[in-house]
Write a protein that holds these residues in place. Sequence first.
Motif, PDB file in Angstrom:
ATOM      1  N   ASN A 175       0.807  -1.231   0.000  1.00 48.46           N
ATOM      2  CA  ASN A 175       0.000   0.000   0.000  1.00 48.46           C
ATOM      3  C   ASN A 175       0.834   1.271   0.000  1.00 48.46           C
ATOM      4  OD1 ASN A 175      -2.509  -1.355   0.029  1.00 48.46           O
ATOM      5  ND2 ASN A 175      -2.192  -1.802   2.207  1.00 48.46           N
ATOM      6  N   THR A 176       2.108   1.166   0.333  1.00 49.13           N
ATOM      7  CA  THR A 176       2.960   2.349   0.380  1.00 49.13           C
ATOM      8  C   THR A 176       3.544   2.615  -1.002  1.00 49.13           C
ATOM      9  OG1 THR A 176       3.515   1.896   2.684  1.00 49.13           O
ATOM     10  CG2 THR A 176       4.992   3.377   1.493  1.00 49.13           C
ATOM     11  N   GLU A 177       3.291   3.823  -1.526  1.00 48.79           N
ATOM     12  CA  GLU A 177       3.798   4.156  -2.864  1.00 48.79           C
ATOM     13  C   GLU A 177       5.025   5.062  -2.807  1.00 48.79           C
ATOM     14  OE1 GLU A 177       0.560   5.571  -5.364  1.00 48.79           O
ATOM     15  OE2 GLU A 177      -0.769   4.060  -4.465  1.00 48.79           O
ATOM     16  N   ILE A 178       5.136   5.813  -1.732  1.00 46.63           N
ATOM     17  CA  ILE A 178       6.284   6.718  -1.611  1.00 46.63           C
ATOM     18  C   ILE A 178       6.687   6.781  -0.144  1.00 46.63           C
ATOM     19  CG2 ILE A 178       4.729   8.741  -1.490  1.00 46.63           C
ATOM     20  CD1 ILE A 178       7.003  10.309  -2.929  1.00 46.63           C
ATOM     21  N   ILE A 179       7.996   6.879   0.084  1.00 44.33           N
ATOM     22  CA  ILE A 179       8.508   6.863   1.456  1.00 44.33           C
ATOM     23  C   ILE A 179       9.170   8.198   1.767  1.00 44.33           C
ATOM     24  CG2 ILE A 179      10.149   5.740   3.028  1.00 44.33           C
ATOM     25  CD1 ILE A 179       9.819   3.198   1.188  1.00 44.33           C
ATOM     26  N   VAL A 180       8.845   8.752   2.927  1.00 45.19           N
ATOM     27  CA  VAL A 180       9.467  10.008   3.355  1.00 45.19           C
ATOM     28  C   VAL A 180      10.312   9.729   4.598  1.00 45.19           C
ATOM     29  CG1 VAL A 180       9.077  12.399   4.036  1.00 45.19           C
ATOM     30  CG2 VAL A 180       7.405  11.243   2.551  1.00 45.19           C
ATOM     31  N   LEU A 181      11.581  10.125   4.537  1.00 41.71           N
ATOM     32  CA  LEU A 181      12.454   9.997   5.711  1.00 41.71           C
ATOM     33  C   LEU A 181      12.617  11.371   6.339  1.00 41.71           C
ATOM     34  CD1 LEU A 181      15.318   7.746   4.228  1.00 41.71           C
ATOM     35  CD2 LEU A 181      13.137   7.045   5.267  1.00 41.71           C
ATOM     36  N   VAL A 182      12.376  11.461   7.654  1.00 41.84           N
ATOM     37  CA  VAL A 182      12.474  12.743   8.352  1.00 41.84           C
ATOM     38  C   VAL A 182      13.445  12.596   9.520  1.00 41.84           C
ATOM     39  CG1 VAL A 182      11.201  14.517   9.616  1.00 41.84           C
ATOM     40  CG2 VAL A 182      10.064  13.250   7.773  1.00 41.84           C
ATOM     41  N   SER A 183      14.443  13.485   9.555  1.00 38.10           N
ATOM     42  CA  SER A 183      15.406  13.430  10.670  1.00 38.10           C
ATOM     43  C   SER A 183      16.213  14.708  10.696  1.00 38.10           C
ATOM     44  CB  SER A 183      16.348  12.240  10.476  1.00 38.10           C
ATOM     45  OG  SER A 183      17.392  12.278  11.420  1.00 38.10           O
ATOM     46  N   LYS A 184      16.879  14.915  11.823  1.00 37.08           N
ATOM     47  CA  LYS A 184      17.978  15.878  11.798  1.00 37.08           C
ATOM     48  C   LYS A 184      19.099  15.241  10.989  1.00 37.08           C
ATOM     49  CE  LYS A 184      16.883  18.049  16.113  1.00 37.08           C
ATOM     50  NZ  LYS A 184      17.058  18.102  17.555  1.00 37.08           N
TER      51      LYS A 184
END
Lengths: 474, 517
Positions: B249-258
């Motif tokens: 179901n996941t089409e795009i992945i977002v990575l969030v971090s410092k």
Amino acid sequence: MTKKLEDLFKEELNVINIGLESFAENLKNEGFNAIQVDYKPPAGGDKEMIKLLDKIDRISDKIEKANKEAVKRIQKSEPVLVDVQTAKDALPNFEGKMILHAAPPEKWEDMSGPMQGAAIGACIYEGWAEDEESARKMLDVGEVTFDPAHHHNAVGPMTGIVSPSMPVWVVENKTYGNKAFTTLNEGLGKVLRFGANGPEVIERLKWMEKVLGPALGAALRKTDGGINLKNITSQALHMGDEVHNRNKAATSLFIREITPYLLETDYSNKDIKEIIKFMGGNEHFYLNLSMPASKATMDAASGVEYSTVLTAMARNGVHFGIRISGLGDKWFVGDAQKVDGLYFPGYTEEDACLDLGDSTISETAAVGGFAMAAAPAIVGFVGGTVADSIRFTKDMYEITIAENENFTIPPLNFRGTPTGIDLTKIIETQILPAINTGIAHKEPGIGQIGAGLVDPPEECFKKAIRAFAQKYTK
Amino acid sequence: MAKKALVKEGTYFDSVTLMSISKDVKALDGVREATIIMGTDSNKEILKSADLLVPEAEAAKANDLIIVIDGEEEILDKAIEDTNKMLAEKKSTSDQEQEYNPGSLDGAINAQPDSNLVIISVPGEYAAREARKALNRGLHVMLFSDNVSVEDEIALKELAVEKDLLLMGPDCGTAIVNGAPLAFANVVSRGPVGIVAASGTGAQAVSSLVDRQGVGLTQVIGTGGRDLKSKVKGIEMIKDMKALAKDENTEIIVLVSKPPAEEVSKKIMEEVKKIDKPVIVNFLGGDPSVVEGTDAIWADTLEDAALKAAAFIKGEGEVNSAGLTEEEVAEIAKEETSKMSKDQKYLRGLYTGGTLCSEAVILLTEEFGEMYSNAPLKDELALKEDLKSIKNTVIDLGEDEFTKGKPHPMIEPSLRNERMVQEAEDKKIAVVLLDVVLGYGSHMDPAGEVAKAIKEAKETVKTRGGYLSVIASVCGTEKDPQNLQAQEEKLRQVGAKVLPTNVQAVRVVSKILSDLN
């Protein structure tokens, strides 16, 4: 099939929330499943205990396997009542002038009042002494050997006194072949097990030795392989008994089973009438059957290496002791506690003996306090509500390994009783085994003065876990 | 003044409940200080430093409840009695709500045999044990607790890799799993965007903005703030993005971090290369060149990350840019500065969300070079020990130096309110920049609470002939229990300018500051 992380994304989410309650409430608010844990710091924050638990946790695989085995033995045990015999003939290593008592071991001079009273009564009953004075004398000089009944495959309620001539029930564990023994219940009021030793007490014991015991033994020998006690207990749990503090239903069931065989014996109608009247007039008659049934069950589960399952709890009015399957026959002991209960009119807490008797074998075998939810009638007696009785039993699921396959509880939708008390869970949760018990007067010979709930001392569990860690971890 | 203590043996309450009761007790007449706290060693240290460690309290054990009240002698007995009543009320209400709660993880598994995820928010010293137990029983873990050692974190994460389970945290405040908001999380629609975030408010900001674009989320997975540091090596982020890569179901992945440690960054980008789904990388304040040589898409800000993810799903032209035009920004700035007196110069940013604060600090430092903070970009721009504002200052009120022994300002807004009122006393203050974070976990009316302080601060500045500009943004969605629109309206009603995102709020503030100089 091992699950993959991404499989979670296709499942229904079922959350356990340990800590801030609002997290669970929020999830429920959004229509998700969440269950809240009433969290307490492990071992009450006791750093030594936490360290030991962590150490033990490293061999959790071995422990889990061992506990499964111990619990299997509890579940599969088949205690059957086969005979009544004389104690000195039936019990192993029961020789000479020996008196057995409720565990753990205790010296004569340190024994509680009722236990001393009962020992004196036993000396008179056996004809070793004429009266109280001469009995005391021989006991003071050590002429009589004392030993816990538990060390002879036996258990006894309250003072638990067994002397050589007394008749004992013989219970055989058909699955594992071991036997257990208990004297026959004398009734309420002035009785030896509460420390009474007057002439009427001795007279009753003699009748039990001459008539009651032999007649019941003869009847049992007429049955086809004995009477299955596990069946009676399971039925009684559906009839409001928990077979420790309430034995009304089980006693009736037992009388129903034994009567036809009694009538088959050569005993006179007069004797049989007296026997049935005696059994029926004593609502705790079955206690002395549920106890050896539990003992036969728990002895089969003892001695499993690495197992943390409790195989015995017992109190002698001074000390409270436990045994652990993986630690063999060793007792781990703490001080016996005051019973928190209701008193018969005219008595107060001041009069009470500390916690007393081997009858806590019931709880180790998944009945008694652990089946409290099945016996709402006695929750009133011990000062609680029906809701309390259910909470009582539910709490015990926190410190046990399994649910009983034979003993079920109607108000809990026939859920099996909590089975296999796990020492590590007691230390972890600080939930102590729930025990309901009678209260004996601290002076010998007065008898039961109330009933209530009692906590075991934490100390004995701490000692046991230290020993367990020492034996099994580096 | 005198002190009185009561120790209740074997009585446990969670710290948030106790803090809220402490607050109510402190509000009683004649009470100077009140602390109701469990008797752990670390809590005793807190009592000691507050000069409240009376002998009874010192003797308490870890599972005993300590009540210590300092106040006028004649009211102490009554105050203790009142405290007992408040505790009893709390107990009885919780009794009614739930018939029976198990007392341990195993008890809970018995009661709910198909359990699959455990949220752990117990004191840090016990949290790792509970997490280890949960993993060993095959359960995914969200470890909300902080004060878990980095050694325990590594051991737990390695165990989680071995068992292929989530180990979100420690100190993981936000996650959304299968649409369920865990701890501090916004209510968002389900959809094709998956997020793995090392920061809680970062995850909240991106997921809310994605939702506000009409695009939904599959999963928002938190890793805990230390995951991308050199010791932990991004174990959790790597495992989680792989799982999202396999999730149909996941089409795009977002990575969030410092910005991660350099070697960790390299490792992460190596893994990104292997993923055949688009990946948006938002290492806030980091070097965009890390995506070179990969197919990953760089995002400068939280807003940028959300918009790029939405644009990928909906198509470029379909995204409603949150952005204001230069003219619109200039207009708001002009309107605000025109009412100020001439000694008004400085910005005071008062944040409750840590990542929103860093976003502001990064953008403003880029613009002005000098931006003081308790979480500054350069050491020389750090506030002194007294934490007093210096020139242009942006503060993260959720940092330990503010929250020691107090609830996080997202839960309990009074910390920021007090600070704002106090900042308004500074004649040079021109503009307040703030965030309001909605969602579960947060206060039920954060805008309403901060509105009180805005009103008072504005009044203070007005009385001396100036005008205090308040620029705000609200992180949340219309589905949040507090409701985005209603919260924004509460801020507008007290004269705050409400911008659609933190980045836009920062743009307006930048313009105001440059106009003033």
